[in-house]
Design an enzyme around this catalytic site. Structure first.
Site, PDB file in Angstrom:
ATOM      1  CD1 TRP A 167      99.878  41.091  -3.930  1.00 32.63           C
ATOM      2  CD2 TRP A 167      99.935  43.171  -4.136  1.00 32.63           C
ATOM      3  NE1 TRP A 167     100.144  41.561  -2.634  1.00 32.63           N
ATOM      4  CE2 TRP A 167     100.504  42.963  -2.999  1.00 32.63           C
ATOM      5  CE3 TRP A 167     100.234  44.361  -4.810  1.00 32.63           C
ATOM      6  CZ2 TRP A 167     100.855  43.998  -2.088  1.00 32.63           C
ATOM      7  CZ3 TRP A 167     100.575  45.602  -3.903  1.00 32.63           C
ATOM      8  CH2 TRP A 167     100.936  45.192  -2.506  1.00 32.63           C
ATOM      9  CE1 TYR A 182      96.763  38.498 -14.201  1.00 31.71           C
ATOM     10  CE2 TYR A 182      98.945  37.713 -15.241  1.00 31.71           C
ATOM     11  CZ  TYR A 182      97.512  37.448 -14.709  1.00 31.71           C
ATOM     12  OH  TYR A 182      97.142  36.219 -14.562  1.00 31.71           O
ATOM     13  CE  LYS A 232      91.538  45.158   1.809  1.00 38.65           C
ATOM     14  NZ  LYS A 232      91.650  45.242   0.280  1.00 38.65           N
ATOM     15  CB  SER A 262      89.137  49.058  -4.478  1.00 40.86           C
ATOM     16  OG  SER A 262      88.606  48.030  -3.980  1.00 40.86           O
ATOM     17  NE  ARG A 263      91.888  42.421  -8.755  1.00 39.44           N
ATOM     18  CZ  ARG A 263      92.757  41.424  -8.879  1.00 39.44           C
ATOM     19  NH1 ARG A 263      92.408  40.298  -8.344  1.00 39.44           N
ATOM     20  NH2 ARG A 263      93.957  41.421  -9.568  1.00 39.44           N
ATOM     21  CE  LYS A 267      91.604  42.711 -13.406  1.00 39.10           C
ATOM     22  NZ  LYS A 267      92.381  44.057 -13.526  1.00 39.10           N
ATOM     23  CD  GLU A 294      90.056  36.489  -0.567  1.00 42.24           C
ATOM     24  OE1 GLU A 294      89.428  35.886   0.327  1.00 42.24           O
ATOM     25  OE2 GLU A 294      90.641  36.091  -1.361  1.00 42.24           O
TER      26      GLU A 294
END
Length: 333
Positions: free
Chosen positions: A12, A49, A189, A252-253, A276, A279
């Site tokens: 990111w 990455y 989200k 999407s992780r 990884k 969140e």
């Protein structure tokens, strides 16, 4: 042209550095790994990455923290959300009183239930603090595929400044003064995306996903409204836009992690397969606490919280969710 320092040389942070460089800024990227930084400077790649993708040749990188802070007065943070407080406490002596701090972090601090900008202000005191958020999956954005984002700040002037820093032909940035609403939407989200991933892993289809996404969005909007922010922020890029990307993409992780949990019923196996930062896993319990604090019912978020804390299996959590008495559907009630 402005000078900008980006802190965090992962996928990111490197992508944000590319966007800022493409926008015409002079960018210095800071990271801890000497190997990653040396590769960026010599080969203009970050294979750990971003695979073989070539970063802008004008982009430079460093492991020297003092050099990074001396380079500019605009600091873009792209580090793990749950490490923010500890990192800022370590870096506090380096920040200039006149610096502008832009958070790209999406999360809620577990121990305090603070948003990321609240953590920044709590540690560093008063600064010009803004966020940039939206449906921005690094693996797509780094390819310069068209994307949108929101630059949110306490004032229109600062929001417009941040917008102009990031705006490129492929990165369309809008402005907002609803920092709280945009930040809450971006953090919550991740939890909803976990729920969708879990349902996919359990073998359920589009109907189940649509229910979780829509009712999850309702929960986001009601939480925003209960905190005095604009519930319509949940319907924009920071909320619905990010939700669609995070729930709909295998990149999407959060969704990917949820799929493993739904398929195996095991948090341990999900952590093994998705090595990884996820969140939504870290933030789920904190979001539930925030909801309880303001008296908002969030059954989808609570179900995820009970799964990631291993209080309930995915099957039991879904059954509990389906047994809740329904009421009249309304966007924010």
């Amino acid at each position: 042209m402005s000078k900008v320092t980006v802190f965090g040389a992962g996928a990111w942070g490197s992508t944000m550095a590319q966007v800022l460089s493409d926008a015409g800024n002079e960018v210095l990227l800071w990271g801890r790994s000497e190997d990653v930084i040396a590769e960026i400077n010599t080969s203009h790649t970050n294979t750990k990455y971003l695979g073989a993708h070539t970063l802008p040749h004008a982009l430079t990188a460093t492991t020297d923290l003092q050099q990074a802070f001396d380079f500019s007065e605009t600091y873009v943070l792209a580090i793990p959300a749950q490490q923010l407080r500890t990192t800022l406490q370590e870096w506090k002596p380096f920040f200039k009183p006149t610096s502008t701090i832009v958070s790209t972090l999406k999360g809620i601090e577990i121990s305090t239930q603070m948003r990321m900008t609240e953590v920044i202000e709590d540690v560093l005191g008063s600064h010009k603090i803004a966020i940039i958020t939206g449906p921005n999956l690094a693996d797509e954005l780094v390819l310069r595929q068209p994307a949108g984002a929101v630059a949110a700040a306490p004032t229109t002037e600062l929001a417009e400044t941040i917008r102009d820093l990031f705006r490129t032909p492929y990165y369309r940035v809008y402005t907002s003064v609803d920092v709280m609403g945009c930040e809450l939407s971006g953090a919550i989200k991740s939890v909803i995306a976990l729920a969708v991933g879990i349902s996919i892993g359990m073998g359920y289809g589009e109907n189940t996903q649509a229910m979780l996404i829509t009712r999850g969005l309702n929960e986001v909007a009601r939480l925003c409204a209960a905190h005095g922010s604009d519930p319509l922020s949940a319907a924009g890029l920071a909320g619905m836009g990010d939700l669609v990307a995070s729930c709909g993409s295998p990149l999407s992780r959060n969704r990917t992690f949820g799929e493993v949990v739904g398929r195996t019923g095991s948090m341990a196996k999900a952590r093994e397969e998705v090595a990884k930062t996820v969140e939504g896993v870290a933030s789920a319990g904190a979001v539930v606490e925030i909801a309880h604090r303001v008296g908002v019912e969030v059954p989808v978020i609570e179900a995820v919280g009970e799964i990631v804390s291993e209080q309930l299996s995915p099957e039991a959590a879904l059954q509990k969710l389906m047994e809740i008495t329904t009421k009249a559907e309304n966007f924010i009630r």
